[in-house]
Design a protein around this motif. Structure first.
Motif, PDB file in Angstrom:
ATOM      1  N   ARG A   6      76.846  18.808  24.227  1.00  0.00           N
ATOM      2  CA  ARG A   6      75.790  19.376  24.503  1.00  0.00           C
ATOM      3  C   ARG A   6      75.012  19.968  23.498  1.00  0.00           C
ATOM      4  O   ARG A   6      75.612  20.009  22.139  1.00  0.00           O
ATOM      5  N   ARG A   7      73.888  20.537  23.591  1.00  0.00           N
ATOM      6  CA  ARG A   7      72.975  21.146  22.610  1.00  0.00           C
ATOM      7  C   ARG A   7      72.688  22.358  23.084  1.00  0.00           C
ATOM      8  O   ARG A   7      72.288  22.650  24.065  1.00  0.00           O
ATOM      9  N   ILE A   8      72.552  23.225  21.945  1.00  0.00           N
ATOM     10  CA  ILE A   8      72.173  24.656  22.328  1.00  0.00           C
ATOM     11  C   ILE A   8      70.713  24.859  21.475  1.00  0.00           C
ATOM     12  O   ILE A   8      70.803  25.039  20.093  1.00  0.00           O
ATOM     13  N   LEU A   9      69.825  24.935  22.103  1.00  0.00           N
ATOM     14  CA  LEU A   9      68.664  25.144  21.616  1.00  0.00           C
ATOM     15  C   LEU A   9      68.337  26.787  21.656  1.00  0.00           C
ATOM     16  O   LEU A   9      67.987  27.082  22.711  1.00  0.00           O
ATOM     17  N   ALA A  10      68.189  27.246  20.495  1.00  0.00           N
ATOM     18  CA  ALA A  10      67.730  28.423  20.318  1.00  0.00           C
ATOM     19  C   ALA A  10      66.348  28.837  19.979  1.00  0.00           C
ATOM     20  O   ALA A  10      65.885  28.033  19.027  1.00  0.00           O
ATOM     21  N   LEU A  11      65.789  29.630  20.607  1.00  0.00           N
ATOM     22  CA  LEU A  11      64.309  29.867  20.462  1.00  0.00           C
ATOM     23  C   LEU A  11      63.969  31.494  20.342  1.00  0.00           C
ATOM     24  O   LEU A  11      64.779  32.154  20.789  1.00  0.00           O
ATOM     25  N   THR A  12      63.098  31.727  19.450  1.00  0.00           N
ATOM     26  CA  THR A  12      62.596  33.211  19.656  1.00  0.00           C
ATOM     27  C   THR A  12      61.167  33.232  20.205  1.00  0.00           C
ATOM     28  O   THR A  12      60.513  32.368  19.979  1.00  0.00           O
ATOM     29  N   LEU A  13      61.095  34.224  20.845  1.00  0.00           N
ATOM     30  CA  LEU A  13      59.684  34.628  21.684  1.00  0.00           C
ATOM     31  C   LEU A  13      59.197  35.892  20.892  1.00  0.00           C
ATOM     32  O   LEU A  13      59.917  36.826  20.629  1.00  0.00           O
ATOM     33  N   ARG A  14      58.037  35.509  20.272  1.00  0.00           N
ATOM     34  CA  ARG A  14      57.499  36.850  19.359  1.00  0.00           C
ATOM     35  C   ARG A  14      56.312  37.204  20.271  1.00  0.00           C
ATOM     36  O   ARG A  14      55.635  36.506  20.641  1.00  0.00           O
ATOM     37  N   VAL A  15      56.324  38.467  20.554  1.00  0.00           N
ATOM     38  CA  VAL A  15      55.121  39.322  21.518  1.00  0.00           C
ATOM     39  C   VAL A  15      54.579  39.993  20.492  1.00  0.00           C
ATOM     40  O   VAL A  15      55.044  41.061  19.824  1.00  0.00           O
ATOM     41  N   TRP A  16      53.148  39.903  20.640  1.00  0.00           N
ATOM     42  CA  TRP A  16      52.212  41.270  19.962  1.00  0.00           C
ATOM     43  C   TRP A  16      51.256  41.696  21.249  1.00  0.00           C
ATOM     44  O   TRP A  16      50.945  40.866  22.238  1.00  0.00           O
ATOM     45  N   ILE A  17      51.075  43.039  21.162  1.00  0.00           N
ATOM     46  CA  ILE A  17      50.196  43.610  22.305  1.00  0.00           C
ATOM     47  C   ILE A  17      49.499  44.485  21.530  1.00  0.00           C
ATOM     48  O   ILE A  17      49.329  44.879  20.481  1.00  0.00           O
ATOM     49  N   ASP A  18      48.396  44.722  22.239  1.00  0.00           N
ATOM     50  CA  ASP A  18      47.255  45.743  21.991  1.00  0.00           C
ATOM     51  C   ASP A  18      47.317  46.944  22.664  1.00  0.00           C
ATOM     52  O   ASP A  18      47.077  46.959  23.688  1.00  0.00           O
ATOM     53  N   ALA A  19      47.969  48.051  22.048  1.00  0.00           N
ATOM     54  CA  ALA A  19      48.302  49.234  22.856  1.00  0.00           C
ATOM     55  C   ALA A  19      48.094  50.376  22.028  1.00  0.00           C
ATOM     56  O   ALA A  19      48.340  50.387  20.811  1.00  0.00           O
ATOM     57  N   PRO A  37      47.687  40.316  25.155  1.00  0.00           N
ATOM     58  CA  PRO A  37      49.099  39.960  24.415  1.00  0.00           C
ATOM     59  C   PRO A  37      49.231  38.658  24.259  1.00  0.00           C
ATOM     60  O   PRO A  37      48.783  37.863  25.081  1.00  0.00           O
ATOM     61  N   ILE A  38      49.930  38.262  23.089  1.00  0.00           N
ATOM     62  CA  ILE A  38      50.343  36.913  22.621  1.00  0.00           C
ATOM     63  C   ILE A  38      51.913  36.775  22.722  1.00  0.00           C
ATOM     64  O   ILE A  38      52.597  37.769  22.378  1.00  0.00           O
ATOM     65  N   VAL A  39      52.321  35.428  23.373  1.00  0.00           N
ATOM     66  CA  VAL A  39      53.403  35.412  23.284  1.00  0.00           C
ATOM     67  C   VAL A  39      53.696  33.927  22.324  1.00  0.00           C
ATOM     68  O   VAL A  39      53.074  32.811  22.812  1.00  0.00           O
ATOM     69  N   SER A  40      54.353  33.829  21.362  1.00  0.00           N
ATOM     70  CA  SER A  40      54.680  32.710  20.570  1.00  0.00           C
ATOM     71  C   SER A  40      56.103  32.420  20.733  1.00  0.00           C
ATOM     72  O   SER A  40      57.081  32.860  20.500  1.00  0.00           O
ATOM     73  N   VAL A  41      56.093  30.959  20.786  1.00  0.00           N
ATOM     74  CA  VAL A  41      57.547  30.306  20.987  1.00  0.00           C
ATOM     75  C   VAL A  41      57.818  29.638  19.583  1.00  0.00           C
ATOM     76  O   VAL A  41      57.257  28.870  19.391  1.00  0.00           O
ATOM     77  N   LEU A  42      59.014  29.995  19.100  1.00  0.00           N
ATOM     78  CA  LEU A  42      59.469  29.680  17.768  1.00  0.00           C
ATOM     79  C   LEU A  42      60.912  28.892  17.928  1.00  0.00           C
ATOM     80  O   LEU A  42      61.830  29.507  18.282  1.00  0.00           O
ATOM     81  N   PRO A  43      60.915  27.737  17.315  1.00  0.00           N
ATOM     82  CA  PRO A  43      62.361  27.325  17.372  1.00  0.00           C
ATOM     83  C   PRO A  43      62.891  27.900  16.406  1.00  0.00           C
ATOM     84  O   PRO A  43      62.598  28.255  15.285  1.00  0.00           O
ATOM     85  N   VAL A  44      64.523  28.008  16.665  1.00  0.00           N
ATOM     86  CA  VAL A  44      65.310  28.541  15.695  1.00  0.00           C
ATOM     87  C   VAL A  44      66.347  27.717  15.290  1.00  0.00           C
ATOM     88  O   VAL A  44      66.364  27.456  13.958  1.00  0.00           O
ATOM     89  N   SER A  45      67.082  27.153  16.149  1.00  0.00           N
ATOM     90  CA  SER A  45      68.193  26.040  15.707  1.00  0.00           C
ATOM     91  C   SER A  45      68.364  25.063  17.136  1.00  0.00           C
ATOM     92  O   SER A  45      67.915  25.499  18.262  1.00  0.00           O
TER      93      SER A  45
END
Length: 126
Positions: free
Chosen positions: A66-79, A47-55
């Motif tokens: 304060r800062r709110i750092l929003a990220l997306t984790l995109r996950v791919w699996i082989d199943a 599986p792949i986990v990719s960390v992507l910035p959102v805002s």
């Protein structure tokens, strides 16, 4: 020059996600952890986990920034398609558990919060 706070947070996340292995007590091994856009066709090791910035949103208060750092984790699996939902849920649970070990990301943040989950099924045809 020292890494920025954002960069240190990214590095902490990448390091934390890379600990998701059977040897460390999780149900699966994450094959690849990366930062930025990635196509599953690259097949770096599933599986792949990719960390992507959102805002990165500033939040102002009484003498506080304060800062709110929003990220997306995109996950791919082989199943197999029949096993994919169970396999994905197990991997997501592993990721949640790993991220919960240190919600301050090594003292770099106040906390780490999970928000809404979006699931998208995509099959690659060889």
């Amino acid at each position: 020059m020292a890494d920025s706070l954002r960069e240190q947070i990214y590095l902490n996340l990448l390091t934390t996600l890379a600990t998701v292995t059977i040897l460390n007590g999780y149900s699966q091994d994450v094959g690849t952890v990366t930062r930025g856009l990635l196509s599953p066709e690259e097949q770096l090791g599933l599986p792949i986990v990719s960390v992507l910035p959102v805002s990165d949103t500033p939040e102002y208060g009484a003498q506080v920034l304060r800062r709110i750092l929003a990220l997306t984790l995109r996950v791919w699996i082989d199943a197999d398609p029949a096993d994919a939902p169970t396999s994905l849920e197990a991997l997501l649970a592993d990721i949640q558990q790993a991220l919960a070990v240190d919600v301050t990301r090594g003292g770099l943040t106040e906390h780490t919060l999970e928000t809404a989950r979006q699931l998208k099924n995509q099959q690659l045809i060889a």
